[in-house]
Every structure is written in structure tokens, then in C-alpha cells.
Design a protein around this motif. Structure first.
Motif, PDB file in Angstrom:
ATOM      1  N   SER A 156       0.663  -1.175   0.002  1.00  0.00           N
ATOM      2  CA  SER A 156      -0.083   0.006   0.061  1.00  0.00           C
ATOM      3  C   SER A 156       0.949   1.319  -0.153  1.00  0.00           C
ATOM      4  O   SER A 156       0.464   2.397  -0.299  1.00  0.00           O
ATOM      5  CB  SER A 156      -1.047   0.026   1.226  1.00  0.00           C
ATOM      6  N   ASN A 159       4.071   3.593  -3.769  1.00  0.00           N
ATOM      7  CA  ASN A 159       4.070   4.559  -4.416  1.00  0.00           C
ATOM      8  C   ASN A 159       4.904   5.535  -3.944  1.00  0.00           C
ATOM      9  O   ASN A 159       5.369   6.714  -4.746  1.00  0.00           O
ATOM     10  CB  ASN A 159       2.728   5.068  -4.618  1.00  0.00           C
ATOM     11  N   ASP A 179      -1.298  10.814  -6.719  1.00  0.00           N
ATOM     12  CA  ASP A 179      -2.308  10.009  -6.077  1.00  0.00           C
ATOM     13  C   ASP A 179      -3.045  10.914  -5.146  1.00  0.00           C
ATOM     14  O   ASP A 179      -2.693  11.264  -4.145  1.00  0.00           O
ATOM     15  CB  ASP A 179      -1.703   8.953  -5.264  1.00  0.00           C
ATOM     16  N   ASP A 430      -7.392   1.278  -1.254  1.00  0.00           N
ATOM     17  CA  ASP A 430      -5.978   0.340  -1.417  1.00  0.00           C
ATOM     18  C   ASP A 430      -6.512  -1.091  -0.922  1.00  0.00           C
ATOM     19  O   ASP A 430      -5.407  -1.896  -1.280  1.00  0.00           O
ATOM     20  CB  ASP A 430      -4.847   1.025  -0.601  1.00  0.00           C
ATOM     21  N   ARG A 433      -5.978  -3.271  -3.861  1.00  0.00           N
ATOM     22  CA  ARG A 433      -4.564  -4.118  -3.957  1.00  0.00           C
ATOM     23  C   ARG A 433      -4.207  -4.915  -3.037  1.00  0.00           C
ATOM     24  O   ARG A 433      -3.603  -6.366  -3.371  1.00  0.00           O
ATOM     25  CB  ARG A 433      -3.580  -2.860  -4.309  1.00  0.00           C
ATOM     26  N   GLU A 461      -4.379  -1.209 -11.083  1.00  0.00           N
ATOM     27  CA  GLU A 461      -3.237  -0.412 -11.635  1.00  0.00           C
ATOM     28  C   GLU A 461      -3.867   0.956 -12.176  1.00  0.00           C
ATOM     29  O   GLU A 461      -3.300   2.072 -11.980  1.00  0.00           O
ATOM     30  CB  GLU A 461      -2.478  -1.218 -12.423  1.00  0.00           C
ATOM     31  N   GLU A 464      -5.083   3.492  -9.661  1.00  0.00           N
ATOM     32  CA  GLU A 464      -3.822   4.107  -9.026  1.00  0.00           C
ATOM     33  C   GLU A 464      -3.258   5.058  -9.810  1.00  0.00           C
ATOM     34  O   GLU A 464      -2.480   5.960  -9.206  1.00  0.00           O
ATOM     35  CB  GLU A 464      -3.022   3.016  -8.594  1.00  0.00           C
ATOM     36  N   ARG A 472     -11.704   7.512 -10.427  1.00  0.00           N
ATOM     37  CA  ARG A 472     -11.291   6.464  -9.782  1.00  0.00           C
ATOM     38  C   ARG A 472     -12.438   5.659  -9.099  1.00  0.00           C
ATOM     39  O   ARG A 472     -12.154   4.567  -9.109  1.00  0.00           O
ATOM     40  CB  ARG A 472     -10.376   6.829  -8.887  1.00  0.00           C
TER      41      ARG A 472
END
Length: 529
Positions: A156, A159, A179, A430, A433, A461, A464, A472
Motif C-alpha cells: 500500500s 508509490n 495520487d 487500497d 490491491r 493499477e 492508482e 477512480r
């Protein structure tokens, strides 16, 4: 003494008989509850004669159903650990009830699409008196991102490309890609660099900066925290048997119990002098998980048949007394990333039988599967009810129950065909993921069912990299639709939070996600008990 509870059990049995539960299976389902009340009769004399000499004088005693697996924020994944760690450690970021990130240990500003600057609160210190600085923040997140540490939270945070400290009170985070939700993942408690360097992969004594310090870790089943503001002590006592927990709070050996109690025990306690109970709607998400690496449960047609065979409405009605609402996805429909138009999984046993017949199974040639669960009596009752429902369509379920530690270890290791668990405190998407990306197989994440979907990976992906929150959110709803189609798990329900407490307890309240934050303000009145 037990008249009201005996009546409740009788009503429970008669109602279930009217809803197609056959008698032999019904007796198995009821056995757990009847055994619980027989246990009360046997244990009343023992528990009521037990002195409280093992507990700390003046402490508020909080009963737990399972002990925390760890007090290290880098490795906590179970609900009890996370909820207690939250009291000891302070994170940079927290969430409000609208699922929006808000400042906690620090406020922030966005310097560019990929750079955030965090300003630590003035005067922040750890419980040992040491200043909490930007160096400790960097050390905490460097440890989580270190592949050698194998933190389940690493995925998480991947990035993050770099962290720098312009001063003792400022931390800059630079991201690989923009993000808009980035502050959200920074919810892991900050640890002293010295603690991390002394114990790279675990800690013995937790030192945080939260509202409570840990002063006595007697064992995994007994932990004492001290509130910084006024030195009030909270003693966490693990009492795994719900009947014994009920007896202990009725007798005054516990002061608060939150969650993990059957409706019958809650009703029984509500009638006891000096005890109060209530429910609050919650977001704890319970699901039935599958091992997709298994040749049987890896078959999507079989998972579909099971989804039609489980009568979730009856389970919530009879097992929870209506104190749970059905779920179609991991987030509630009210969440900004939730999906309020997903179709409900239909209870259709005939459809389940048709699918199983096409797979070569039926009541006369049943398919045998194993179902793992904890040794908690209530969860065993739910498992037995599911066992009965699946038997009616041609699936014989072998229930295997274990103590919490063994059960949870087996789930993380993939040693199961079916199991049931709950996600608590979900705020950020998140989780997709963390729980469903093909790169998040434990210990790298929580994809415990070994779900492999190139399409879902691609959607995760793509979400993100999307900078517009509305777009989103649309992608996250697509992910939830794919999960409902593929059924790597069966969404079951969102459980209400149960709170039981002595009348002397003042100021404790539950929150949607089931955290123990009410302990920050709780006190004991002068009521003579």
C-alpha cells in the motif's frame, strides 16, 4: 434464573423449524447454544467464587475474545492487534466518519502532484520522553518498505519513491505517480528509530506517542495500558469463551465487552443487574473465502453454486437477531467508493443443485469440502448452519475449528478450502490491491485466496494512476462488479457492533469501524457495585 434465556432458545428452535432446517441439523446448530447455557450452570459457582486478585486495582477491565497477535504496527493485520496498537501509537493521518483523511500527528500540504509535505505537531514526544521527529517517521516507513522486513503493509506504500527531512519537524514524501488519496495510506503508527534498529523485525515493549502507554505485558492474554492524560489504567483480558466472558461481566470481573457475543448472551446480560447492552450499525465486513488454488474451490461454477445455497437472510435473522445487514461488496454502499447498485446474491438452492449436477455431484453423490473457522462458539454455530444449508444441495462440509492463532496462520498460509473472516476498519480502496492483486499473496499482502485476475489487476493499477477522484471511484465500482462475478469470496454481511458494560462505566461509545477509541474518554463513576 435462566427462564428468559430458555424461552429465547425455544423460540429460536421453533422458528428455524418453520424455515426448512431438518431436525438432525437443527440439533447440531442448537447444540452450541444449549452447551453454552449448560456451561453457565456448571461455571456459575466457579466464576462467582473467583476473586479478582489477578487484576489490577482501579483498572477498567476490557474483555477480548482473542489476544492481539502483535503490538508492532508494521505487522498488525488482525483486528484486535490493530485496535490496541491504535491506542498506543499515533499515525500521521486518521479518518473521519465520512471516510476522509484528516490530520492526526501531522498536517500536510501538497507541493506538487507528486510531492507532499507533512508538518509534525509541535511538542510531539514518545512515551519514554524522547522527541518524535521526522527521523522517526522516515525510519518507520523505510522499515515497512524494506523487502527484507516483509511487512504486509508494504504494497500500500510502494508509490513512495523517496522521503526526506528538511527539518526535525518536517517530512517530504515524493511519489512515483500522482495520487489524490495519498495521505490515506499513512495510517501506520510511528515508532522510534531506536526501537526499530534494536528490533528490526519485532518489538518486545511498544513505545509510541498515542493516548495510552503499554506498562504491563504479562502475556498475550493480559495487557495493561495507562492513559497518558490521567493515568487511568485499562486492563485487556483475553477470555475466549463467550459464556465465560458473559459471566465475568455479570459478576463484575470485567467492565466492558465489545463485539463477539451471541444475541442470546446479549439478551441474558441485558436482564442482569448492573449491566447494560446496546447495538450500533457497523462496517465490519464478513465474507466466506475460497482457496482458488484448490482444484475444487478454484472452480468458479462451484463457488457460484455455493453462493446460491447459502441463505444469508436466514443467517442474519436467526444468528444475529437481525443485527447485521446483507453485503454485496467489501465497502458499504454509503462509502464514496462503494457500489449501491450491485445485485444481491440470490438464495436459490434449486439453481445450486442444477450447477452441482452439471459438475457431477448431488445429494446422492455429495461433494466433500473442508471449512476452517475459529473455535469461537458463535462462529461455530454459523459454520454449522452453513453446513446444513450446503448439505441440502449436495455438499458435505467438514468443519475444522482451531484456536485463533492456528486458524489465522492457516488462512495466511493458504491451508484451507473454505474459511470465514471479517475485515474491520476499512476506509481506503487500497484494500483492493492489498487483498485482490495477484502480487499480494501473503506475506506480501492479504490475497489469501490466491485470486489471480489480469483484468482486476489492470483495473487496480489503472485506478492508482487516475488523478480524478470521480473517475477512480467508477473504476473501483467496476472492480467490485468483477469480484461479484468471479466470487473469490462470498460477501456475507456487515455486522452491528455490540457493546456491553457495567453501569459504573461512563463515557464509552462505539464507532462504525469497531475501534476501541471510546477508551480515550471512558471513566468509572462512583456507583457502588
Amino acid at each position: 434464573m435462566f427462564h428468559r434465556s430458555e424461552v429465547a432458545i425455544g423460540v429460536h428452535i421453533r422458528t428455524m423449524l418453520r424455515h426448512r432446517f431438518n431436525l438432525s441439523r437443527l440439533l447440531k446448530i442448537a447444540t452450541g447454544q444449549i452447551r453454552a447455557w449448560l456451561t453457565i450452570i456448571v461455571l456459575v459457582g466457579v466464576v462467582f467464587s473467583t476473586a479478582c486478585s489477578d487484576t489490577r486495582s482501579g483498572a477498567i477491565r476490557f474483555g477480548l475474545a482473542s489476544e492481539p497477535a502483535t503490538l508492532d504496527p508494521r505487522f498488525a493485520t488482525d483486528a484486535t492487534s490493530y485496535r490496541i496498537i491504535r491506542l498506543i501509537f499515533e499515525a500521521l493521518v486518521d479518518f473521519d466518519e465520512n471516510y476522509q483523511a484528516v490530520p492526526s500527528l501531522a498536517r500536510w500540504e501538497q507541493l506538487s502532484p507528486v510531492k507532499y509535505r507533512f508538518y509534525l505537531n509541535q511538542g510531539a514526544t514518545f512515551h519514554n520522553g524522547q522527541d518524535l521527529t521526522s527521523d522517526d517517521v522516515i525510519a518507520t516507513y523505510e522499515s515497512i518498505l524494506d523487502p527484507a522486513i516483509v511487512s504486509p503493509h508494504r504494497s500500500s506504500l510502494e508509490n513512495i519513491v523517496s522521503m526526506t527531512a528538511p527539518s526535525r519537524d518536517i517530512v517530504d514524501f515524493e511519489l512515483r505517480q500522482a495520487d489524490p488519496l495519498f495521505p490515506g495510506p499513512l495510517v501506520i503508527g510511528i515508532m522510534p528509530r531506536a526501537s526499530i534498529e534494536a528490533s528490526p523485525t519485532s518489538i518486545d515493549v511498544p513505545i509510541g506517542s498515542g493516548p495510552f502507554s503499554a506498562i504491563d505485558v504479562v502475556s498475550a492474554s493480559r495487557l495493561v495500558l495507562r492513559r497518558i492524560a490521567d493515568q487511568q489504567e485499562i486492563e485487556f483480558l483475553t477470555v475466549k469463551d463467550p459464556t465465560v466472558r458473559a459471566l465475568k461481566i455479570a459478576h463484575g470481573e470485567l467492565d466492558i465487552i465489545q463485539g463477539s457475543m451471541t444475541p442470546e448472551l446479549v439478551e441474558w446480560l441485558a436482564g442482569r443487574d448492573g449491566v447494560q447492552s446496546n447495538y450500533r450499525a457497523g462496517t465490519t465486513f464478513t465474507y466466506l473465502g475460497f482457496n482458488l488454488g484448490d482444484p475444487m474451490t478454484g472452480n468458479s461454477d462451484l463457488r457460484r453454486a455455493i453462493s446460491h445455497a447459502v441463505d444469508r437472510t436466514s443467517l442474519t435473522r436467526f444468528m444475529f437477531g437481525g443485527h447485521a445487514r446483507l453485503a454485496s461488496a467489501i465497502f458499504t454502499p454509503e462509502h464514496w467508493a462503494g457500489h449501491d447498485h450491485l445485485p444481491a446474491l440470490a438464495y436459490d438452492p434449486q439453481r445450486a443443485r442444477t450447477i452441482l449436477s452439471q459438475l457431477g455431484y448431488g445429494v446422492d453423490n455429495p461433494l466433500r469440502l473442508s471449512y476452517k473457522t475459529s473455535s469461537d462458539h458463535f462462529r461455530l454455530r454459523i459454520a454449522t448452519a452453513i453446513q446444513d444449508q450446503l448439505a441440502q444441495v449436495g455438499i458435505k462440509l467438514d468443519i475444522q475449528s482451531y484456536d485463533w492463532g492456528t486458524f489465522y496462520a492457516d488462512v495466511k498460509a493458504g491451508r484451507f478450502q473454505l474459511y470465514s473472516l471479517s475485515w474491520v476498519g476499512l476506509k481506503q480502496p487500497d484494500i483492493f490491491r492489498y487483498a485482490f492483486h495477484s502480487e499480494s499473496i501473503p506475506p506480501a499482502g492479504a490475497n489469501r485466496g490466491r485470486y489471480m485476475s489480469p483484468k482486476v489487476d489492470e483495473l487496480i493499477e489503472r485506478a492508482e494512476t487516475e488523478t480524478k477522484l470521480a473517475v477512480r471511484a467508477t473504476i473501483y465500482r467496476q472492480i467490485q462488479q468483477h469480484l461479484l462475478n468471479d466470487l473469490p469470496y462470498i460477501p456475507m454481511w456487515f455486522e452491528d457492533t455490540t457493546l456491553i458494560y457495567r453501569h459504573s462505566i461512563v463515557g464509552y461509545d462505539t464507532v462504525l469501524d469497531g475501534h476501541y477509541d471510546g477508551l480515550i474518554n471512558v471513566s468509572r463513576s462512583a456507583i457502588d457495585e
